[in-house]
Design a protein around this motif. Structure first.
Motif, short mmCIF file in Angstrom:
data_model
loop_
_atom_site.label_atom_id
_atom_site.label_comp_id
_atom_site.label_asym_id
_atom_site.label_seq_id
_atom_site.Cartn_x
_atom_site.Cartn_y
_atom_site.Cartn_z
N SER B 6 0.71 -0.92 -0.24
CA SER B 6 0.61 -0.04 0.17
C SER B 6 1.13 1.48 0.08
CB SER B 6 -0.85 0.13 1.12
OG SER B 6 -0.28 -0.16 2.41
N LEU B 7 0.13 2.29 -0.54
CA LEU B 7 1.00 3.68 -1.00
C LEU B 7 0.95 4.09 0.52
CD1 LEU B 7 2.78 5.78 -2.98
CD2 LEU B 7 0.77 6.50 -3.35
N LEU B 8 2.09 4.60 0.48
CA LEU B 8 1.84 5.82 2.17
C LEU B 8 2.26 7.37 1.65
CD1 LEU B 8 4.72 4.21 4.17
CD2 LEU B 8 2.40 4.07 4.67
N CYS B 9 3.15 6.96 0.99
CA CYS B 9 2.84 9.08 0.32
C CYS B 9 4.09 8.94 -1.25
CB CYS B 9 3.78 9.67 0.86
SG CYS B 9 5.65 9.30 1.52
N ARG B 10 4.27 9.64 -1.81
CA ARG B 10 5.10 10.47 -2.96
C ARG B 10 5.44 11.67 -2.81
NH1 ARG B 10 4.27 7.50 -7.69
NH2 ARG B 10 1.92 6.95 -7.02
N GLY B 296 11.03 6.45 -11.29
CA GLY B 296 11.08 6.30 -11.47
C GLY B 296 11.47 7.45 -13.18
N ASP B 297 10.75 7.20 -13.86
CA ASP B 297 10.90 7.50 -15.06
C ASP B 297 10.30 8.98 -14.91
OD1 ASP B 297 12.79 6.92 -16.07
OD2 ASP B 297 11.98 5.80 -18.28
N ASP B 298 9.23 8.82 -13.89
CA ASP B 298 8.21 10.15 -14.06
C ASP B 298 9.17 11.24 -12.47
OD1 ASP B 298 8.04 8.79 -11.23
OD2 ASP B 298 5.95 8.72 -11.42
N GLY B 299 10.19 10.80 -12.75
CA GLY B 299 11.15 11.40 -11.25
C GLY B 299 10.28 11.31 -9.74
N ASP B 300 9.05 10.55 -9.81
CA ASP B 300 8.81 10.94 -8.09
C ASP B 300 9.43 9.41 -7.40
OD1 ASP B 300 7.20 12.33 -9.08
OD2 ASP B 300 5.18 11.17 -8.80
N ILE B 301 9.13 9.36 -6.43
CA ILE B 301 9.95 9.00 -5.42
C ILE B 301 8.60 8.26 -4.70
CG2 ILE B 301 11.14 7.75 -3.19
CD1 ILE B 301 13.67 10.06 -4.00
N ALA B 302 8.39 6.64 -4.24
CA ALA B 302 7.43 6.89 -4.00
C ALA B 302 7.72 6.13 -2.73
CB ALA B 302 6.15 5.91 -4.34
N PHE B 303 6.59 5.51 -1.56
CA PHE B 303 6.73 4.84 -0.28
C PHE B 303 5.46 4.27 0.14
CE2 PHE B 303 9.26 8.90 0.16
CZ PHE B 303 10.65 8.10 1.13
N TRP B 304 5.99 3.18 0.12
CA TRP B 304 5.24 2.28 0.57
C TRP B 304 5.31 1.08 1.14
CZ3 TRP B 304 2.01 1.85 -3.90
CH2 TRP B 304 2.94 2.00 -5.57
N ARG B 305 4.60 0.03 1.58
CA ARG B 305 4.04 -0.48 2.91
C ARG B 305 3.84 -2.07 2.70
NH1 ARG B 305 6.34 -0.48 7.53
NH2 ARG B 305 5.05 2.11 8.12
N TYR B 306 4.75 -2.32 3.31
CA TYR B 306 4.14 -4.51 2.53
C TYR B 306 3.94 -5.14 3.88
CZ TYR B 306 5.58 -9.02 0.57
OH TYR B 306 5.41 -10.41 0.37
N GLN B 307 3.05 -6.62 3.19
CA GLN B 307 2.47 -7.25 3.91
C GLN B 307 2.68 -8.84 3.62
OE1 GLN B 307 -0.57 -5.67 6.54
NE2 GLN B 307 0.40 -6.76 8.49
#
Lengths: 162, 312
Positions: B6-10, B296-307
């Motif tokens: 699940s996405l935490l933030c971008r 990614g190529d979109d220039g973003d960094i995204a943070f995710w929580r994995y379970q």
């Protein structure tokens, strides 16, 4: 190597077959309606690449039959574009440059969401696998475009002929 | 399955450019990224993620959140083309670099003198070398290449030599990563597979620098996509991939039905549109299990929580 005129190195394919250009795209009533969205289709992609100049001859890729509309496949919903191009001779040393020019033209023209696959028509070039692998490697494409000499050659292929 | 990740933030870390790679600092306090934007006016800014405030983000490589910007202490010259990857050995005394010029260079580091001396130029690969990574405990180096192979290197007397070639991928190997024990190596390739390589012997008891023979038995291939980058989590063993189809995936070893059953990996999480364009990098947080950063190529960094999903 490029723009070889009289006195320069002999052309690899001195006397290529020349094909007739296709006509302008007929505009339909639906396309005239600004309210309706127009999907990106095969012809639109073909129109972007057909006027790219051949690096060797004063002819376009369409006139040399290097690109054909039937070898362009677009899936707008899935954001994929596949272009097959056919070098005029199986040992054409310009194949990578032509593929790179097609790729750059599409990268510059299409929305970022599209995944581009530019490759040689199967069975038409001696180094098909090696050329396709280079064109599919985005690090190599990025490095090629940071080479100012190569970028200039690509831009010549993409510039409008006067 | 999407709820496994699940996405935490971008964070728009490299606007109008692309982000090629990510790395956490060992404590997990800092995340470094590198992008296609070479101008660095953004360097001093460090966007803070609202939902995970303990994760400050530095948008430029080598510019962490310290009050004093680090200074360049050495410039390593020698490669003929762009340098693709760099890695510190766990000991901190060695550095490895690789390049499109087909070579891998091993450098000896004198930290006090801030000197870097090239101890070996390894030309085992026949094409661009995309990635280098050190074994977590041994002085054993792995490299991935456009020539479809992975190679391993170790020290031999005063020189370095290629001690194993891992063949099997049918196209460019983009990257390699060890699990935390150093028992397994995972590689990802343009042939749209990951391969997990396992040593035939248990954890080597040989002294550092002498790896056991060939980590050959290849366990399964799982589907992936071009230019994916694998990263096994040091804490959970889950393997995350960054992929050219905009997706982030997590693979985990499936609990074997019997002790003699072959090792298999299964898809544990799949986020189809994780980024707006190709995903280039993945990095698990070194301390917090299941916290994943992607870029990614979109220039973003995204943070995710994995379970880990149940029943895998």
């Amino acid at each position: 190597m490029v723009g070889a005129g009289p006195g320069a190195a002999p052309l690899e394919n001195a006397n290529p077959l020349i094909y007739r250009r296709s006509g302008e795209r007929p505009v339909t009533a639906r396309e005239e309606d600004d309210e309706l969205p127009d999907a990106i289709d095969d012809r639109e992609i073909f129109d972007l690449i057909r006027s790219i100049n051949d690096p060797e001859h004063p002819l376009t890729l369409e006139e040399l039959n290097v690109v054909e509309q039937v070898r362009v496949k677009v899936n707008d919903a899935e954001s994929t574009v596949s272009v097959e191009f056919t070098p005029t001779i199986p040992h054409c040393s310009m194949a990578t440059l032509i593929g790179l020019s097609i790729k750059v033209k599409l990268l510059r023209s299409l929305p970022d969401r599209f995944k581009l696959d530019v490759h040689i028509t199967p069975g038409t070039h001696a180094s098909e696998h090696a050329v396709n692998k280079q064109l599919a490697d985005k690090e190599r494409v990025a490095a090629a475009l940071e080479n100012s000499h190569l970028l200039e050659v690509v831009n010549q292929c993409l510039s409008a002929r006067s | 399955m999407p709820e496994a990740l699940s996405l935490l933030c971008r964070v728009p870390a490299h606007p109008e450019s692309r982000c090629w790679a990510l790395a956490w600092s060992p404590s997990g306090a800092l995340l470094a990224s590198c992008g296609g934007d070479r101008t660095s006016p953004r360097c001093p800014q460090s966007p803070q993620c609202p939902q995970c405030p303990h994760v400050p983000v530095s948008p430029c490589p080598g510019v962490p959140m310290s009050p004093v910007s680090p200074q360049v202490v050495a410039t390593l010259e020698g490669h003929e083309n762009e340098v693709k990857s760099v890695a510190w050995a766990p000991s901190g005394t060695l550095l490895a670099t690789c390049s499109r010029d087909k070579s891998v260079w091993v450098w000896e580091v004198d930290e006090e003198e801030e000197e870097f001396e090239c101890v070996s130029v390894l030309s085992a690969h026949t094409q661009d070398v995309k990635h280098v990574v050190w074994h977590p405990s041994l002085q054993l180096l792995a490299s991935a290449s456009y020539d479809d192979t992975v190679r391993l290197y170790r020290e031999d007397d005063d020189d370095w030599l290629c001690c194993a070639t891992l063949e099997g991928h049918t196209s460019t190997v983009w990257a390699v990563a060890w699990d935390s024990s150093g028992h397994r190596l995972v590689s990802c390739s343009d042939d749209r597979t990951l391969r997990v390589w396992q040593r035939p012997c248990p954890l080597p008891v040989t002294p550092p620098g002498v790896p056991c023979p060939l980590p050959d038995p290849v366990s399964p291939c799982v589907p992936s996509c071009p230019r994916s980058l694998p990263d096994p989590c040091p804490l959970t063993g889950a393997v995350a991939t960054a992929c050219g189809d905009d997706a982030v995936r997590v693979f985990e070893e499936v609990t074997p039905a019997s002790p003699t059953a072959p090792v298999t990996f299964g898809l544990a999480a799949h986020v189809a549109r994780a980024h707006a364009q190709d995903v280039n990098g993945v990095a698990w947080h070194p301390r917090e299990p299941g916290l994943l950063a992607t870029c990614g190529d979109d220039g973003d960094i995204a943070f995710w929580r994995y379970q880990r999903p149940e029943g895998l």
